[in-house]
Design a protein around this motif. Structure first.
Motif, PDB file in Angstrom:
ATOM      1  N   GLY A 287     -29.206  23.385   1.226  1.00  0.00           N
ATOM      2  CA  GLY A 287     -27.882  22.782   1.177  1.00  0.00           C
ATOM      3  C   GLY A 287     -26.895  23.534   0.328  1.00  0.00           C
ATOM      4  N   LEU A 288     -27.380  24.492  -0.478  1.00  0.00           N
ATOM      5  CA  LEU A 288     -26.464  25.317  -1.273  1.00  0.00           C
ATOM      6  C   LEU A 288     -25.928  26.435  -0.384  1.00  0.00           C
ATOM      7  CD1 LEU A 288     -28.337  25.590  -4.700  1.00  0.00           C
ATOM      8  CD2 LEU A 288     -26.589  23.950  -3.997  1.00  0.00           C
ATOM      9  N   PRO A 289     -24.621  26.630  -0.330  1.00  0.00           N
ATOM     10  CA  PRO A 289     -24.033  27.587   0.614  1.00  0.00           C
ATOM     11  C   PRO A 289     -24.206  29.041   0.174  1.00  0.00           C
ATOM     12  CG  PRO A 289     -22.317  26.629  -0.747  1.00  0.00           C
ATOM     13  CD  PRO A 289     -23.586  25.921  -1.113  1.00  0.00           C
ATOM     14  N   LYS A 290     -24.448  29.905   1.144  1.00  0.00           N
ATOM     15  CA  LYS A 290     -24.542  31.341   0.874  1.00  0.00           C
ATOM     16  C   LYS A 290     -23.200  32.037   1.100  1.00  0.00           C
ATOM     17  CE  LYS A 290     -28.815  32.540  -0.320  1.00  0.00           C
ATOM     18  NZ  LYS A 290     -29.737  33.425   0.367  1.00  0.00           N
ATOM     19  N   ASP A 291     -22.277  31.351   1.807  1.00  0.00           N
ATOM     20  CA  ASP A 291     -21.010  31.985   2.173  1.00  0.00           C
ATOM     21  C   ASP A 291     -19.821  31.494   1.347  1.00  0.00           C
ATOM     22  OD1 ASP A 291     -21.069  29.454   3.168  1.00  0.00           O
ATOM     23  OD2 ASP A 291     -20.255  29.956   5.150  1.00  0.00           O
ATOM     24  N   THR A 292     -20.092  30.708   0.300  1.00  0.00           N
ATOM     25  CA  THR A 292     -19.046  30.147  -0.555  1.00  0.00           C
ATOM     26  C   THR A 292     -19.435  30.349  -2.005  1.00  0.00           C
ATOM     27  OG1 THR A 292     -18.520  28.442   1.088  1.00  0.00           O
ATOM     28  CG2 THR A 292     -17.807  28.026  -1.167  1.00  0.00           C
ATOM     29  N   GLU A 293     -18.441  30.628  -2.854  1.00  0.00           N
ATOM     30  CA  GLU A 293     -18.739  30.770  -4.273  1.00  0.00           C
ATOM     31  C   GLU A 293     -19.235  29.445  -4.841  1.00  0.00           C
ATOM     32  OE1 GLU A 293     -16.677  31.861  -8.599  1.00  0.00           O
ATOM     33  OE2 GLU A 293     -15.474  31.945  -6.762  1.00  0.00           O
ATOM     34  N   ILE A 294     -20.325  29.501  -5.585  1.00  0.00           N
ATOM     35  CA  ILE A 294     -20.864  28.347  -6.288  1.00  0.00           C
ATOM     36  C   ILE A 294     -20.512  28.493  -7.769  1.00  0.00           C
ATOM     37  CG2 ILE A 294     -22.943  27.082  -6.976  1.00  0.00           C
ATOM     38  CD1 ILE A 294     -24.287  28.111  -4.410  1.00  0.00           C
ATOM     39  N   VAL A 295     -19.848  27.469  -8.316  1.00  0.00           N
ATOM     40  CA  VAL A 295     -19.574  27.446  -9.753  1.00  0.00           C
ATOM     41  C   VAL A 295     -20.505  26.420 -10.381  1.00  0.00           C
ATOM     42  CG1 VAL A 295     -17.869  27.054 -11.564  1.00  0.00           C
ATOM     43  CG2 VAL A 295     -17.169  28.098  -9.404  1.00  0.00           C
ATOM     44  N   VAL A 296     -21.347  26.861 -11.296  1.00  0.00           N
ATOM     45  CA  VAL A 296     -22.334  25.980 -11.917  1.00  0.00           C
ATOM     46  C   VAL A 296     -21.743  25.406 -13.203  1.00  0.00           C
ATOM     47  CG1 VAL A 296     -24.724  25.735 -12.672  1.00  0.00           C
ATOM     48  CG2 VAL A 296     -24.130  27.483 -10.983  1.00  0.00           C
ATOM     49  N   ILE A 297     -21.928  24.100 -13.368  1.00  0.00           N
ATOM     50  CA  ILE A 297     -21.355  23.362 -14.488  1.00  0.00           C
ATOM     51  C   ILE A 297     -22.462  22.624 -15.240  1.00  0.00           C
ATOM     52  CG2 ILE A 297     -19.682  21.572 -15.159  1.00  0.00           C
ATOM     53  CD1 ILE A 297     -18.292  23.757 -13.665  1.00  0.00           C
ATOM     54  N   CYS A 298     -22.386  22.633 -16.568  1.00  0.00           N
ATOM     55  CA  CYS A 298     -23.239  21.750 -17.378  1.00  0.00           C
ATOM     56  C   CYS A 298     -22.401  21.243 -18.539  1.00  0.00           C
ATOM     57  CB  CYS A 298     -24.498  22.474 -17.862  1.00  0.00           C
ATOM     58  SG  CYS A 298     -24.181  23.764 -19.088  1.00  0.00           S
ATOM     59  N   ALA A 299     -23.044  20.716 -19.573  1.00  0.00           N
ATOM     60  CA  ALA A 299     -22.288  20.123 -20.678  1.00  0.00           C
ATOM     61  C   ALA A 299     -21.583  21.179 -21.524  1.00  0.00           C
ATOM     62  CB  ALA A 299     -23.198  19.268 -21.552  1.00  0.00           C
ATOM     63  N   LYS A 300     -22.312  22.255 -21.892  1.00  0.00           N
ATOM     64  CA  LYS A 300     -21.743  23.243 -22.811  1.00  0.00           C
ATOM     65  C   LYS A 300     -21.912  24.686 -22.344  1.00  0.00           C
ATOM     66  CE  LYS A 300     -22.370  20.295 -26.886  1.00  0.00           C
ATOM     67  NZ  LYS A 300     -22.980  20.170 -28.232  1.00  0.00           N
ATOM     68  N   GLY A 301     -22.549  24.903 -21.198  1.00  0.00           N
ATOM     69  CA  GLY A 301     -22.621  26.246 -20.631  1.00  0.00           C
ATOM     70  C   GLY A 301     -23.999  26.860 -20.556  1.00  0.00           C
ATOM     71  N   GLY A 302     -24.898  26.497 -21.470  1.00  0.00           N
ATOM     72  CA  GLY A 302     -26.208  27.138 -21.532  1.00  0.00           C
ATOM     73  C   GLY A 302     -27.071  26.899 -20.309  1.00  0.00           C
ATOM     74  N   SER A 303     -27.230  25.653 -19.916  1.00  0.00           N
ATOM     75  CA  SER A 303     -28.053  25.323 -18.751  1.00  0.00           C
ATOM     76  C   SER A 303     -27.440  25.891 -17.479  1.00  0.00           C
ATOM     77  CB  SER A 303     -28.204  23.804 -18.617  1.00  0.00           C
ATOM     78  OG  SER A 303     -28.863  23.259 -19.731  1.00  0.00           O
ATOM     79  N   ALA A 304     -26.103  25.848 -17.389  1.00  0.00           N
ATOM     80  CA  ALA A 304     -25.419  26.384 -16.211  1.00  0.00           C
ATOM     81  C   ALA A 304     -25.675  27.877 -16.076  1.00  0.00           C
ATOM     82  CB  ALA A 304     -23.927  26.106 -16.314  1.00  0.00           C
ATOM     83  N   GLN A 305     -25.682  28.592 -17.193  1.00  0.00           N
ATOM     84  CA  GLN A 305     -25.934  30.028 -17.134  1.00  0.00           C
ATOM     85  C   GLN A 305     -27.332  30.311 -16.585  1.00  0.00           C
ATOM     86  OE1 GLN A 305     -25.441  32.102 -20.843  1.00  0.00           O
ATOM     87  NE2 GLN A 305     -26.041  34.094 -19.993  1.00  0.00           N
ATOM     88  N   MET A 306     -28.322  29.570 -17.039  1.00  0.00           N
ATOM     89  CA  MET A 306     -29.702  29.799 -16.595  1.00  0.00           C
ATOM     90  C   MET A 306     -29.851  29.519 -15.107  1.00  0.00           C
ATOM     91  SD  MET A 306     -31.815  28.344 -19.913  1.00  0.00           S
ATOM     92  CE  MET A 306     -33.379  29.012 -19.357  1.00  0.00           C
ATOM     93  N   VAL A 307     -29.237  28.439 -14.635  1.00  0.00           N
ATOM     94  CA  VAL A 307     -29.307  28.128 -13.201  1.00  0.00           C
ATOM     95  C   VAL A 307     -28.536  29.181 -12.402  1.00  0.00           C
ATOM     96  CG1 VAL A 307     -28.627  26.480 -11.421  1.00  0.00           C
ATOM     97  CG2 VAL A 307     -29.666  25.661 -13.549  1.00  0.00           C
ATOM     98  N   ALA A 308     -27.380  29.599 -12.907  1.00  0.00           N
ATOM     99  CA  ALA A 308     -26.581  30.610 -12.211  1.00  0.00           C
ATOM    100  C   ALA A 308     -27.359  31.918 -12.077  1.00  0.00           C
ATOM    101  CB  ALA A 308     -25.270  30.841 -12.962  1.00  0.00           C
ATOM    102  N   GLU A 309     -28.114  32.278 -13.101  1.00  0.00           N
ATOM    103  CA  GLU A 309     -28.914  33.507 -13.034  1.00  0.00           C
ATOM    104  C   GLU A 309     -30.005  33.394 -11.973  1.00  0.00           C
ATOM    105  OE1 GLU A 309     -30.111  33.835 -17.099  1.00  0.00           O
ATOM    106  OE2 GLU A 309     -28.266  34.889 -17.710  1.00  0.00           O
TER     107      GLU A 309
END
Length: 377
Positions: free
Chosen positions: A62-84
């Protein structure tokens, strides 16, 4: 190669541009359901961070390959790990560097009106649903309902080449920390609030707003009339600018009325709100543009990019504004107040000048959505 970061201004620009963007919020579902980034044409889904620790490919469906995904969390740390992780799997991904903490402090200024003698700017703090205003005329400015990030107003004043002369709060705020007194001190302006809101507090230097029938802004007078509009709080005061714009505080919203229960006197204050609606505000033209201090739904941002509507449109669409039976009105308003804003007693104490906190503590106290409106469709 490091995963790209994005800041709040860049994210807002992408959202506003109509660019296809997909937000993946990896906070806990309860946090996401309570408070999230919203826009009219935005796709936002919640998949908690810990789901990505299971190494289950199903989580990526369900996550798109043809659209930019912006990952969000509370302060940035978890979002960075998922984005990587997403980056490794070939997704076009970035993350909001400091998460919802950063988004909560983002302001978007929008010009509501600009004429020969006056300019009116609405500053929208999108994450909080908080709105504040700068009225400009003749090189001077009045700021109404400033939030605590006072540099947003001083920077705007510099860019507009004006001096802030007056700062006022329409009422004692309960869901966010006011920057009114601090902004006035920083700029040499006068700070105004109704004395009944302060309840004898001595921690702030202010002029009682009820002592002034009008305030002059600029060489050409921008007519500013203080209209007592109690109900949300006993000393709530709306500001009528040039007989055209009603800066209504938390008294009247685009989609509802201010909640009267925060002082523990819901029915009593609802009676005051009734008198405000059917006495004070009843005298104003349907063409008056209502500009509130909060909004509760992204749909309240109109096609011109600001939160506001004519009084006639609000009267037509809002049942409680047409409920002239006092008892029925009281039941509708007093019975529909909802959850109390978190930390509101401490925030009220700060806004009276009785309590002092660090900037870090202030940020913590303000996290979450606004809860000052009673909406009736």
């Amino acid at each position: 190669m490091a995963v790209a970061t994005i800041n709040s201004q860049e994210l807002h620009n992408k959202i506003n541009s109509g660019e296809s963007i997909f937000i993946l919020d990896v906070r806990n579902p309860s946090d996401f359901n309570d408070w999230k980034i919203e826009a009219k044409h935005l796709v936002s889904v919640n998949i908690p961070y810990f789901d990505f620790l299971e190494e289950d490919d199903a989580v990526y469906q369900g996550l798109p390959k043809d659209t930019e995904i912006v990952v969000i969390c509370a302060k940035g740390g978890s979002a960075q790990m998922v984005a990587e992780q997403l980056d490794e799997k070939g997704y076009h991904v970035s993350f909001l560097e400091f998460g919802m903490l950063e988004w909560s402090q983002f302001y978007n200024p929008v010009t509501v009106y600009e004429g020969e003698n006056m300019k009116l700017i609405q500053l929208n703090r999108l994450a909080k649903g908080c709105l504040s205003y700068m009225v400009i005329s003749g090189g001077e400015a009045l700021v109404v309902d400033a939030n605590r990030h006072v540099d947003e107003y001083t920077k705007l004043a510099v860019s507009e080449n004006v001096q802030i002369k007056h700062v006022l709060d329409t009422h004692l705020h309960a869901d966010h920390i006011s920057g009114g007194a601090e902004l006035a001190k920083a700029t040499g302006a006068q700070y105004y609030i109704s004395s009944s809101e302060m309840q004898g507090a001595t921690g702030l230097d202010y002029k009682p707003l009820e002592q002034f029938d009008a305030l002059k802004v600029g060489a050409v007078e921008a007519k500013v009339l203080a209209i007592p509009t109690p109900g949300h709080t006993p000393g709530s005061t709306s500001v009528l600018v040039n007989d055209q714009f009603l800066l209504s505080g938390d008294t009247i919203f685009v989609g509802g009325l201010g909640r009267p229960d925060l002082g523990g006197k819901a029915r009593e204050w609802a009676q005051s709100l009734y008198d405000t609606v059917f006495t004070q505000v009843a005298n104003l033209s349907d063409e008056t543009v209502v500009l509130p201090t909060h909004f509760a739904d992204i749909k309240e941002i109109n096609e011109n990019g600001y939160v506001g509507a004519t009084l006639g449109a609000i009267r037509a669409s809002n049942e409680v504004m047409r409920t002239e039976n006092r008892e029925a009105f009281t039941e509708m308003v007093a019975g529909a107040s909802g959850a109390t804003p978190p930390n509101f007693e401490e925030i009220v104490g700060i806004n009276r000048g009785d309590i002092h906190v660090t900037p870090e503590k202030a940020t913590e106290l303000e996290i979450g959505p606004n809860r000052c409106a009673v909406h009736h469709s």
